[in-house]
Design a protein around this motif. Structure first.
Motif, mmCIF file in Angstrom:
data_model
loop_
_atom_site.group_PDB
_atom_site.id
_atom_site.type_symbol
_atom_site.label_atom_id
_atom_site.label_comp_id
_atom_site.label_asym_id
_atom_site.label_seq_id
_atom_site.Cartn_x
_atom_site.Cartn_y
_atom_site.Cartn_z
ATOM 1 N N LEU A 55 0.827 -1.205 0.000
ATOM 2 C CA LEU A 55 0.000 0.000 0.000
ATOM 3 C C LEU A 55 0.861 1.254 0.000
ATOM 4 N N LEU A 56 1.837 1.324 0.895
ATOM 5 C CA LEU A 56 2.677 2.521 0.986
ATOM 6 C C LEU A 56 3.620 2.650 -0.199
ATOM 7 N N SER A 57 3.929 1.544 -0.879
ATOM 8 C CA SER A 57 4.848 1.580 -2.022
ATOM 9 C C SER A 57 4.179 2.095 -3.283
ATOM 10 N N SER A 58 2.846 2.108 -3.303
ATOM 11 C CA SER A 58 2.147 2.595 -4.491
ATOM 12 C C SER A 58 2.349 4.099 -4.624
ATOM 13 N N PRO A 59 2.217 4.630 -5.831
ATOM 14 C CA PRO A 59 2.533 6.055 -6.064
ATOM 15 C C PRO A 59 1.740 7.027 -5.190
ATOM 16 N N SER A 60 0.419 6.831 -5.109
ATOM 17 C CA SER A 60 -0.405 7.771 -4.342
ATOM 18 C C SER A 60 -1.470 7.018 -3.561
ATOM 19 N N PRO A 61 -1.063 6.325 -2.510
ATOM 20 C CA PRO A 61 -2.049 5.587 -1.714
ATOM 21 C C PRO A 61 -2.997 6.538 -0.999
ATOM 22 N N GLY A 62 -4.311 6.205 -1.038
ATOM 23 C CA GLY A 62 -5.293 7.081 -0.429
ATOM 24 C C GLY A 62 -6.118 6.391 0.628
ATOM 25 N N ALA A 63 -7.084 7.135 1.155
ATOM 26 C CA ALA A 63 -7.897 6.638 2.258
ATOM 27 C C ALA A 63 -8.681 5.390 1.871
ATOM 28 N N ALA A 64 -9.208 5.352 0.650
ATOM 29 C CA ALA A 64 -10.006 4.196 0.227
ATOM 30 C C ALA A 64 -9.160 2.918 0.235
ATOM 31 N N ASP A 65 -7.894 3.033 -0.167
ATOM 32 C CA ASP A 65 -7.003 1.866 -0.166
ATOM 33 C C ASP A 65 -6.785 1.360 1.257
ATOM 34 N N ALA A 66 -6.643 2.287 2.202
ATOM 35 C CA ALA A 66 -6.435 1.892 3.599
ATOM 36 C C ALA A 66 -7.681 1.224 4.161
ATOM 37 N N GLN A 67 -8.837 1.791 3.855
ATOM 38 C CA GLN A 67 -10.077 1.228 4.374
ATOM 39 C C GLN A 67 -10.339 -0.158 3.819
ATOM 40 N N ALA A 68 -9.862 -0.425 2.607
ATOM 41 C CA ALA A 68 -10.011 -1.755 2.026
ATOM 42 C C ALA A 68 -9.231 -2.800 2.816
ATOM 43 N N LEU A 69 -8.177 -2.348 3.519
ATOM 44 C CA LEU A 69 -7.392 -3.253 4.358
ATOM 45 C C LEU A 69 -7.891 -3.277 5.799
ATOM 46 N N GLY A 70 -8.974 -2.574 6.044
ATOM 47 C CA GLY A 70 -9.520 -2.544 7.390
ATOM 48 C C GLY A 70 -8.773 -1.586 8.309
ATOM 49 N N LEU A 71 -8.136 -0.580 7.723
ATOM 50 C CA LEU A 71 -7.361 0.378 8.515
ATOM 51 C C LEU A 71 -8.158 1.655 8.736
ATOM 52 N N GLN A 72 -7.980 2.250 9.896
ATOM 53 C CA GLN A 72 -8.591 3.540 10.195
ATOM 54 C C GLN A 72 -7.638 4.642 9.781
ATOM 55 N N VAL A 73 -8.112 5.564 8.959
ATOM 56 C CA VAL A 73 -7.282 6.663 8.480
ATOM 57 C C VAL A 73 -7.278 7.776 9.526
ATOM 58 N N VAL A 74 -6.074 8.215 9.906
ATOM 59 C CA VAL A 74 -5.926 9.263 10.917
ATOM 60 C C VAL A 74 -5.014 10.356 10.372
ATOM 61 N N SER A 75 -5.104 11.514 10.977
ATOM 62 C CA SER A 75 -4.239 12.635 10.618
ATOM 63 C C SER A 75 -3.238 12.869 11.738
ATOM 64 N N PRO A 76 -2.148 13.606 11.464
ATOM 65 C CA PRO A 76 -1.213 13.940 12.546
ATOM 66 C C PRO A 76 -1.900 14.644 13.708
ATOM 67 N N ASP A 77 -2.848 15.533 13.404
ATOM 68 C CA ASP A 77 -3.547 16.264 14.471
ATOM 69 C C ASP A 77 -4.336 15.336 15.382
ATOM 70 N N SER A 78 -4.906 14.257 14.812
ATOM 71 C CA SER A 78 -5.723 13.357 15.628
ATOM 72 C C SER A 78 -4.878 12.467 16.532
ATOM 73 N N LEU A 79 -3.575 12.400 16.256
ATOM 74 C CA LEU A 79 -2.682 11.585 17.080
ATOM 75 C C LEU A 79 -2.055 12.373 18.218
ATOM 76 N N GLY A 80 -2.283 13.651 18.255
ATOM 77 C CA GLY A 80 -1.689 14.467 19.311
ATOM 78 C C GLY A 80 -2.308 15.844 19.330
ATOM 79 N N VAL A 81 -1.775 16.706 20.174
ATOM 80 C CA VAL A 81 -2.263 18.077 20.255
ATOM 81 C C VAL A 81 -1.148 19.029 19.833
#
Length: 403
Positions: free
Chosen positions: A117-143
């Motif tokens: 997934l990460l090796s592909s040219p432009s991996p996006g949220a839909a690709d992550a969700q297909a693997l059962g992953l929750q998409v997060v942003s840097p802001d959501s991981l901290g303050v």
């Protein structure tokens, strides 16, 4: 450090995993080396701080069990993201702006799919969700609020493909800069300090080496003030102030800070000002003209004021659990010019250039009295606010009242 978000911000599924130490892996290769640091070395230092000892380069085999965090080598990550990334599972970190997926934390069984997934040219949220992953942003991981630096800087993820190395270095440097400091450190030092920090990193000069040179400047300035060589002493004093900015930034951008370096740096900062002020007073005895009367009193006021100022800060911190200068914007503004080392040196420099170092000391004494009085009033106002049942909190943390 950036704090972790509430438990419901990102789902944690690590209970299903082995308790073994997580593994961190690079995906791809990067030519860019901000502050002369290879991507793999930065990850080793970044994740080593949170107890991760297995850091693998692209092509190395990850373990069959446990948890694996994979990060694209063509992006540079804020070290504040290390802990959140390894403390969660089945997440994909999305870079702000581009929307590209740049990091993934998964069970080892999913590592191959995550790598693809990460090796592909432009991996996006839909690709992550297909693997059962929750998409997060840097802001959501901290303050954004960094208490140790007293600034508001969101956790960053910077693309080495879309940004120049110089632009990345500047962003890293300014993110490591204290938000509340004196006027010289805030407005004069950043540009030259960035240049010197780059130079030190390229030559492999450690932050502790810079701190040592800074300490030698403290000693030189003290001796020169003592013998009445005020202009020469001021040159060394300002050199020390400049290097005091460089060593901390160098440590933060290269992730090379140490407990000893922290003690050495902050210990020197805390202890040396009274020695300078006493040496300045003593050096006035070498003047070829009669200095103003009351210089001993002025010296005692400056030294006592320095100690009282630190006590005022300690009282506020003890009572309200945050720093006095972060209460309201007016307190932040006062930090720019309050009677600390650099503002005092400005006053002394001006009057020394005018040929009256004695008047400079008297002016510093008067300014010290005014500043101590102002902060005393602010402390009393904070206690009064508490007695009225109102919250007393730092405006930088998002809950402080406006001035």
């Amino acid at each position: 450090m950036v704090g972790l978000p509430p438990d419901d911000t990102v789902t944690d599924t690590r209970s299903d995993l082995s308790t073994s130490t997580p593994t961190v892996c690079l995906v791809g290769h990067a030519q860019a080396r901000p502050f002369s640091q290879p991507a793999l070395e930065r990850l080793r230092r970044m994740f080593g701080r949170v107890g991760v000892t297995t850091i693998l380069d692209d092509g190395e085999s990850w373990p069959e069990h446990g948890q694996v965090t994979l990060l694209r080598a063509d992006h540079l990550f804020d070290d504040a993201l290390a802990r959140p990334l390894v403390d969660r599972n089945d997440i994909a970190l999305q870079a702000p702006g581009s929307g590209r997926l740049v990091a993934v934390t998964v069970p080892a069984a999913k590592a191959a799919a995550a790598y693809a997934l990460l090796s592909s040219p432009s991996p996006g949220a839909a690709d992550a969700q297909a693997l059962g992953l929750q998409v997060v942003s840097p802001d959501s991981l901290g303050v954004s609020y960094r208490k140790n630096l007293r600034n508001n800087v969101p956790p960053y993820v910077l693309s080495t493909q879309e940004m120049s190395v110089a632009a990345i270095e500047r962003h890293m440097f300014m993110a490591s800069y204290k938000g509340l400091t004196d006027v010289v450190t805030k407005y004069v030092w950043p540009a030259p300090a960035l240049v010197v920090t780059r130079w030190c990193a390229a030559l492999g000069i450690s932050p502790n080496a810079v701190t040592l040179v800074s300490f030698l400047c403290v000693v030189a300035a003290t001796l020169l003030f003592w013998f009445g060589w005020f202009l020469s002493g001021l040159l060394f004093a300002w050199a020390m102030c400049f290097l005091d900015t460089v060593d901390g930034k160098l440590a933060r951008v290269t992730l090379t800070s140490s407990k000893w370096g922290n003690v050495f740096d902050h210990g020197t900062d805390l202890v040396h000002p009274p020695f300078w002020w006493f040496a300045w007073y003593w050096g006035l005895g070498t003047l070829t003209f009669a200095s103003l009367p009351g210089m001993q009193i002025a010296m005692l006021i400056v030294i006592a004021g320095y100690i009282l100022g630190r006590i005022e800060e300690g009282i506020f911190l003890w009572a309200f659990k945050f720093e006095m200068f972060t209460w309201r914007p007016i307190d932040a503004l006062s930090r720019l010019i309050t009677a600390r080392r650099n503002p005092n040196l400005i006053i002394l420099s001006v009057f020394t250039l005018l040929g009256r170092p004695d008047v400079g000391l008297a002016a510093v004494a008067m300014w010290t009295v005014l500043c101590i009085g102002f902060h005393a009033v602010r402390i009393m106002q904070a206690f009064a606010e508490r007695r009225r049942g109102r919250a007393v909190a730092s405006y930088l943390a998002g809950s402080g009242a406006a001035a």
